[in-house]
Each structure stands twice: as C-alpha cells, then as structure tokens.
Enzyme design. Structure first.
Site, mmCIF file in Angstrom:
data_model
loop_
_atom_site.group_PDB
_atom_site.id
_atom_site.type_symbol
_atom_site.label_atom_id
_atom_site.label_comp_id
_atom_site.label_asym_id
_atom_site.label_seq_id
_atom_site.Cartn_x
_atom_site.Cartn_y
_atom_site.Cartn_z
ATOM 1 C CB ALA A 273 1.406 0.151 6.215
ATOM 2 C CE1 TYR B 243 8.835 5.020 2.642
ATOM 3 C CE2 TYR B 243 7.368 6.884 2.975
ATOM 4 C CZ TYR B 243 7.859 5.672 3.384
ATOM 5 O OH TYR B 243 7.387 5.088 4.534
ATOM 6 C CG HIS C 262 11.225 -2.413 4.508
ATOM 7 N ND1 HIS C 262 9.864 -2.327 4.412
ATOM 8 C CD2 HIS C 262 11.498 -3.595 5.120
ATOM 9 C CE1 HIS C 262 9.326 -3.404 4.965
ATOM 10 N NE2 HIS C 262 10.291 -4.197 5.399
ATOM 11 N NE ARG D 271 10.084 6.112 8.508
ATOM 12 C CZ ARG D 271 9.141 5.912 7.583
ATOM 13 N NH1 ARG D 271 9.254 4.901 6.713
ATOM 14 N NH2 ARG D 271 8.102 6.717 7.509
ATOM 15 N NE ARG E 4 7.036 4.324 9.858
ATOM 16 C CZ ARG E 4 5.938 4.451 9.103
ATOM 17 N NH1 ARG E 4 5.581 3.489 8.285
ATOM 18 N NH2 ARG E 4 5.195 5.531 9.165
ATOM 19 C CD GLU F 293 10.797 -7.636 5.826
ATOM 20 O OE1 GLU F 293 11.024 -8.769 6.331
ATOM 21 O OE2 GLU F 293 10.438 -6.660 6.495
ATOM 22 N NE ARG G 72 3.909 6.721 1.815
ATOM 23 C CZ ARG G 72 4.209 5.495 2.186
ATOM 24 N NH1 ARG G 72 4.647 4.603 1.313
ATOM 25 N NH2 ARG G 72 4.048 5.116 3.426
ATOM 26 C CG ASP H 168 -0.014 -17.237 8.574
ATOM 27 O OD1 ASP H 168 0.970 -17.311 9.329
ATOM 28 O OD2 ASP H 168 -1.201 -17.276 8.985
ATOM 29 C CB SER I 90 12.478 4.338 5.093
ATOM 30 O OG SER I 90 11.451 3.478 5.564
ATOM 31 C CG ASN J 212 8.404 -2.086 0.390
ATOM 32 O OD1 ASN J 212 7.814 -2.187 1.466
ATOM 33 N ND2 ASN J 212 9.046 -0.991 0.025
ATOM 34 C CG HIS K 64 5.285 -2.147 10.167
ATOM 35 N ND1 HIS K 64 6.607 -2.527 10.239
ATOM 36 C CD2 HIS K 64 5.237 -1.150 9.228
ATOM 37 C CE1 HIS K 64 7.320 -1.772 9.404
ATOM 38 N NE2 HIS K 64 6.511 -0.936 8.781
ATOM 39 N N PRO L 186 0.787 -1.228 0.000
ATOM 40 C CG PRO L 186 -0.161 -1.131 2.116
ATOM 41 C CD PRO L 186 0.498 -2.074 1.168
ATOM 42 C CG ASN L 187 -0.280 4.362 1.224
ATOM 43 O OD1 ASN L 187 -1.235 4.905 0.662
ATOM 44 N ND2 ASN L 187 -0.381 3.845 2.441
HETATM 45 C C1 DQA Z 1 8.257 0.988 3.815
HETATM 46 C C2 DQA Z 1 8.330 1.225 5.331
HETATM 47 C C3 DQA Z 1 6.978 1.028 5.969
HETATM 48 O O1 DQA Z 1 7.056 1.254 7.368
HETATM 49 C C4 DQA Z 1 5.967 1.994 5.393
HETATM 50 O O2 DQA Z 1 4.693 1.758 5.933
HETATM 51 C C5 DQA Z 1 5.942 1.994 3.909
HETATM 52 C C6 DQA Z 1 7.178 1.833 3.162
HETATM 53 C C7 DQA Z 1 9.592 1.311 3.115
HETATM 54 O O3 DQA Z 1 9.769 0.843 1.994
HETATM 55 O O4 DQA Z 1 10.419 2.023 3.676
HETATM 56 O O5 DQA Z 1 4.898 2.244 3.297
HETATM 57 O O6 DQA Z 1 7.990 -0.396 3.600
#
Ligand code: DQA
Length: 136
Positions: free
Chosen positions: A74, A22, A97, A104, A108, A95, A17, A84, A99, A71, A77, A9-10
């Site tokens: 959110a 980011y 990320h 942070r 997170r 995995e 954003r 699963d 950031s 990735n 977390h 998401p996002n």
């Molecule tokens: C993220 C870190 C997450 O905490 C956050 O909710 C994101 C992006 C990252 O790529 O740094 O949406 O996964």
C-alpha cells in the site's frame, strides 16, 4: 548476485489475505521455492508493516546488495519517503506487485516508486518475483 526482497505492509498475510487476488501460499513458503529455482543468486528477505522500517531497510541494503526487489504494497501509492529512498540509493530497485495495480481501484494506479525504479513487474501473481529474478 546478492538480491534483497523487501515486502511492505500486509504481505506477511499472504496465503490468508484475499486469496482470490493474492493467492493461497505464504511468502515464506514461496521463498523456499524461489531459493531452489534461483540457487545461482543469494536471496535475502525482509518484511515490515512500518514505513520507516522499510526506509531503513532500503538504506541499509544500499551497496550491500546487487539488486533490491521491492513490493512496497500500500505504501507504493502513498509514500514520498520510500520513493525518496529509492531515488537516493545506488542499488537498483525493481518494483514488484503480485496483482495488476492498473486493473484495480483508481488509487492503485499511482505509484510514487515507479519513476525511480529500474523496472516494474506487476500482475503475474507470485510469479512476478520469479520474473524479476529471471531478468537479472
Ligand atoms: C500490492 C498491490 C497494492 O495495491 C496493495 O496495497 C498490496 C499488494 C501487490 O503486490 O499486488 O498490498 O503491492
């Protein structure tokens, strides 16, 4: 190798954003760069803002790809469901990320996915995806 990048998401808002965290380029723009820099790999991309869709994408990718770069944003977390799925499938998941989730907010620092991931790369900006691909 066949690699699927899954963003949660996002991450469709990358470039607009919180650019101080980011960056200011869209993932679609960056993906073109990745494809050029890693032409030895066959890269596919999927993004969704919906938890169940991410579960479906992981299940459908299983055995059809050599690696998945995930990735979960959110949902990293919060999502037992995605954790699963990562645990259930055979295809190794890295995995990723953008950031450094450990520098942070407190919430997170917990990743439900890390225990089942082959590796975790965080904090290098969009270069985190480059580093994941370099490792293959
Ligand atoms: C993220 C870190 C997450 O905490 C956050 O909710 C994101 C992006 C990252 O790529 O740094 O949406 O996964």
């Amino acid at each position: 190798m066949k690699v699927l990048i899954i963003n949660g998401p996002n991450l469709n808002l990358l470039g607009k954003r919180e650019p101080e965290i980011y960056g200011n380029i869209s993932f679609e723009g960056y993906l073109e760069e990745l494809k050029t820099n890693f032409e030895q790999h066959q890269l596919s991309y999927y993004q969704s803002n919906h938890e169940g869709d991410l579960v479906d994408a992981l299940q459908n990718a299983d055995k059809n790809f050599d690696y998945i770069l995930l990735n979960a944003a959110a949902y990293t977390h919060t999502s037992v469901a995605i954790a699963d799925t990562v645990s259930a499938i055979k295809t190794p998941v890295i995995e990723v990320h953008i950031s450094n989730i450990y520098s942070r907010e407190e919430f997170r620092r917990k990743s439900f996915i890390s225990p089942y991931a082959k590796a975790v790369i965080a904090g290098f900006g969009l270069k985190s995806y480059d580093l994941a691909l370099l490792s293959l």
